[in-house]
Design a protein around this motif. Structure first.
Motif, PDB file in Angstrom:
ATOM      1  N   GLY A  67      20.082   4.046 -16.315  1.00  0.00           N
ATOM      2  CA  GLY A  67      19.405   5.347 -16.293  1.00  0.00           C
ATOM      3  C   GLY A  67      18.065   5.280 -15.574  1.00  0.00           C
ATOM      4  O   GLY A  67      17.443   6.301 -15.323  1.00  0.00           O
ATOM      5  N   ALA A  68      17.620   4.076 -15.224  1.00  0.00           N
ATOM      6  CA  ALA A  68      16.372   3.902 -14.478  1.00  0.00           C
ATOM      7  C   ALA A  68      16.688   3.864 -12.980  1.00  0.00           C
ATOM      8  O   ALA A  68      17.843   3.696 -12.578  1.00  0.00           O
ATOM      9  N   TYR A  69      15.655   4.022 -12.173  1.00  0.00           N
ATOM     10  CA  TYR A  69      15.816   4.036 -10.712  1.00  0.00           C
ATOM     11  C   TYR A  69      14.751   3.186 -10.038  1.00  0.00           C
ATOM     12  O   TYR A  69      13.663   2.989 -10.575  1.00  0.00           O
ATOM     13  N   TYR A  70      15.081   2.720  -8.847  1.00  0.00           N
ATOM     14  CA  TYR A  70      14.105   2.087  -7.960  1.00  0.00           C
ATOM     15  C   TYR A  70      13.672   3.145  -6.963  1.00  0.00           C
ATOM     16  O   TYR A  70      14.505   3.871  -6.425  1.00  0.00           O
ATOM     17  N   HIS A  71      12.375   3.229  -6.753  1.00  0.00           N
ATOM     18  CA  HIS A  71      11.799   4.283  -5.916  1.00  0.00           C
ATOM     19  C   HIS A  71      11.096   3.695  -4.708  1.00  0.00           C
ATOM     20  O   HIS A  71      10.440   2.655  -4.799  1.00  0.00           O
ATOM     21  N   LEU A  72      11.198   4.411  -3.598  1.00  0.00           N
ATOM     22  CA  LEU A  72      10.380   4.143  -2.425  1.00  0.00           C
ATOM     23  C   LEU A  72       9.144   5.014  -2.582  1.00  0.00           C
ATOM     24  O   LEU A  72       9.249   6.232  -2.720  1.00  0.00           O
ATOM     25  N   VAL A  73       7.978   4.384  -2.611  1.00  0.00           N
ATOM     26  CA  VAL A  73       6.719   5.096  -2.819  1.00  0.00           C
ATOM     27  C   VAL A  73       5.893   4.927  -1.548  1.00  0.00           C
ATOM     28  O   VAL A  73       5.757   3.804  -1.037  1.00  0.00           O
ATOM     29  N   MET A  74       5.376   6.049  -1.033  1.00  0.00           N
ATOM     30  CA  MET A  74       4.704   6.008   0.254  1.00  0.00           C
ATOM     31  C   MET A  74       3.507   6.950   0.271  1.00  0.00           C
ATOM     32  O   MET A  74       3.550   8.027  -0.323  1.00  0.00           O
TER      33      MET A  74
END
Length: 186
Positions: free
Chosen positions: A144-151
């Motif tokens: 239920g968790a996600y990996y995010h691209l943060v910019m």
């Protein structure tokens, strides 16, 4: 590049782009930051082909009997006990546990045939696709968790940042496609 040991948590500091685990949408509020979900967190038990041939799947008819579960000493976000409980496999007392102090050693132990390790798909996909590791179960766990691209928005127009963003998005899209091609489902 700023490589961190452990989970990619928190703000990206002075970096223009980064990967973060389950970054809450409000965490970057008021900052010059945008966040895009790259991939769902997926955990799959993995082992060497020889180990699976000798011991079978952990969710097979023999269950955990005779299996060695390779784990990380200390606190893991998804420990074996939680994984087995959620997936309806167990009990853990039917298996032997082998612990290492570093996650790279956990995965190396699985590659070397010492037992079954919990693999985070984005970490073990390359070894699974090359045949160094194979699934040790017919299912995987979506947390239920996600990996995010943060910019940083202010850096988004820079060619180097665009290239890194595009490369990361393509890599994560490839991970999803390869998982689907292997028929691994939660």
């Amino acid at each position: 590049l700023d490589l961190i040991h452990g989970e990619p948590l928190g703000r990206i500091g002075a970096a223009d782009i980064g990967l973060r685990y389950n970054m809450p949408a409000g965490e970057a509020a008021g900052e010059d930051i945008e966040s895009v979900a790259l991939d769902a967190e997926m955990v799959i038990p993995v082992c060497s082909p020889g180990y699976r041939e000798e011991h079978g799947l952990i969710d097979g008819p023999g269950g955990l009997n005779g299996h060695v579960l390779v784990s990380l000493m200390g606190r893991m976000r998804i420990p074996w006990t939680r994984f087995l409980d959620v997936m309806g496999i167990g009990p853990m007392r039917d298996a032997t546990e082998l612990s290492f102090s570093d996650y790279a050693l956990v995965i190396q132990g699985a590659i070397k045939g010492q037992g079954v390790a919990l693999g985070w798909w984005h970490v073990v996909a390359g070894e699974v696709l090359s045949g160094g590791l194979v699934p040790a179960s017919r299912r995987l766990l979506r947390t239920g968790a996600y990996y995010h691209l943060v910019m940083r928005r202010s850096a988004a127009g820079r060619p180097a940042v665009q290239k890194v963003r595009d490369w990361l998005m393509a890599e994560f899209a490839g991970l999803e496609a390869s998982r689907e091609a292997l028929g691994l489902e939660p």
